[in-house]
Design a protein around this motif. Sequence first.
Motif, short mmCIF file in Angstrom:
data_model
loop_
_atom_site.label_atom_id
_atom_site.label_comp_id
_atom_site.label_asym_id
_atom_site.label_seq_id
_atom_site.Cartn_x
_atom_site.Cartn_y
_atom_site.Cartn_z
N ASN A 176 -12.46 4.97 8.55
CA ASN A 176 -11.57 3.93 9.07
C ASN A 176 -10.13 4.40 8.84
O ASN A 176 -9.49 4.06 7.85
CB ASN A 176 -11.84 2.61 8.35
CG ASN A 176 -11.06 1.45 8.93
OD1 ASN A 176 -10.12 1.64 9.70
ND2 ASN A 176 -11.42 0.24 8.54
N THR A 177 -9.64 5.19 9.77
CA THR A 177 -8.36 5.87 9.61
C THR A 177 -7.21 4.90 9.40
O THR A 177 -6.34 5.12 8.55
CB THR A 177 -8.07 6.76 10.83
OG1 THR A 177 -9.16 7.67 11.02
CG2 THR A 177 -6.79 7.57 10.62
N LYS A 178 -7.18 3.82 10.17
CA LYS A 178 -6.10 2.84 10.05
C LYS A 178 -6.08 2.21 8.66
O LYS A 178 -5.02 2.09 8.02
CB LYS A 178 -6.28 1.76 11.12
CG LYS A 178 -5.24 0.64 11.08
CD LYS A 178 -3.88 1.13 11.51
CE LYS A 178 -2.92 -0.02 11.82
NZ LYS A 178 -2.66 -0.91 10.67
N TYR A 179 -7.24 1.84 8.18
CA TYR A 179 -7.36 1.22 6.86
C TYR A 179 -6.89 2.17 5.76
O TYR A 179 -6.08 1.79 4.89
CB TYR A 179 -8.82 0.80 6.63
CG TYR A 179 -9.14 0.33 5.24
CD1 TYR A 179 -8.78 -0.95 4.82
CD2 TYR A 179 -9.82 1.16 4.35
CE1 TYR A 179 -9.08 -1.39 3.53
CE2 TYR A 179 -10.13 0.73 3.07
CZ TYR A 179 -9.76 -0.54 2.66
OH TYR A 179 -10.06 -0.96 1.39
N ILE A 180 -7.38 3.40 5.79
CA ILE A 180 -7.02 4.39 4.78
C ILE A 180 -5.53 4.74 4.86
O ILE A 180 -4.84 4.83 3.85
CB ILE A 180 -7.88 5.66 4.91
CG1 ILE A 180 -9.34 5.36 4.58
CG2 ILE A 180 -7.34 6.77 4.02
CD1 ILE A 180 -9.60 4.99 3.14
N SER A 181 -5.04 4.93 6.08
CA SER A 181 -3.63 5.30 6.26
C SER A 181 -2.69 4.23 5.72
O SER A 181 -1.68 4.55 5.08
CB SER A 181 -3.33 5.54 7.75
OG SER A 181 -4.07 6.64 8.23
N ASP A 182 -3.02 2.97 5.98
CA ASP A 182 -2.17 1.88 5.49
C ASP A 182 -2.09 1.88 3.96
O ASP A 182 -1.06 1.51 3.39
CB ASP A 182 -2.72 0.53 5.96
CG ASP A 182 -2.46 0.29 7.44
OD1 ASP A 182 -1.65 1.03 8.03
OD2 ASP A 182 -3.09 -0.63 8.01
N ILE A 183 -3.17 2.31 3.31
CA ILE A 183 -3.18 2.35 1.85
C ILE A 183 -2.41 3.56 1.31
O ILE A 183 -1.49 3.42 0.50
CB ILE A 183 -4.63 2.39 1.32
CG1 ILE A 183 -5.36 1.08 1.64
CG2 ILE A 183 -4.64 2.64 -0.19
CD1 ILE A 183 -6.83 1.11 1.29
#
Length: 208
Positions: free
Chosen positions: A75-82
């Motif tokens: 989940n690239t968006k989820y990981i990137s936001d973190i």
Amino acid sequence: MILYLINLNFLMMRIGITGGIGSGKSFVCSIFKDYNFKIYNSDLEAKNILNKNQNVKRSIISEFGELSYIDNILNTKYISDIIFSNYKKLDKINKIVHPQVFENYNDFLKINSNCNTVYESALLFDYDNFKKNDYNILITCPENISIERIIARDNLEFEEVKNRINSQIDYKKKIDLANFHIENIDKLETKRITIEIIENIILADEKK
């Protein structure tokens, strides 16, 4: 300018190319590819490892939670936001993934032991492996140009891009570690400089 491709496999040169997001690392690597250099893209391989290596996936889920993967895909968006808003989390994911990247890179070198190679990585100077390269090249460009390139390429919002840029090291502080520094503002000029480095310095030096 016409590039005449020649068989350079016997030279076995190792080149490192680094720079921030949107600086133009892949563009410079594409020029090396025209000269038969084999390219190892560490970002691409890291993504493959994150999606395919079961031990890495378990570590990511343990650190970042079950939302890290959707239908077994990162989940690239989820990981990137973190990670791009928390340096400690960014450091954590790097420590999980990059030992596997280095192992994969060593396999790449064995497979291409009779070829010239390029190691492309934003983290080149974060580890001592860069000292094993024959030459290291740092690519930089003004932040406003990087932002424009990333928004156009990745369809990200301005704040997302700023967070990613702010999470990186100040590459200009790493200039002394590089053999060459290319300020990639104009592509034609960057191509001219890169070809000059390849033909007149790197390959000429190895043929001595």
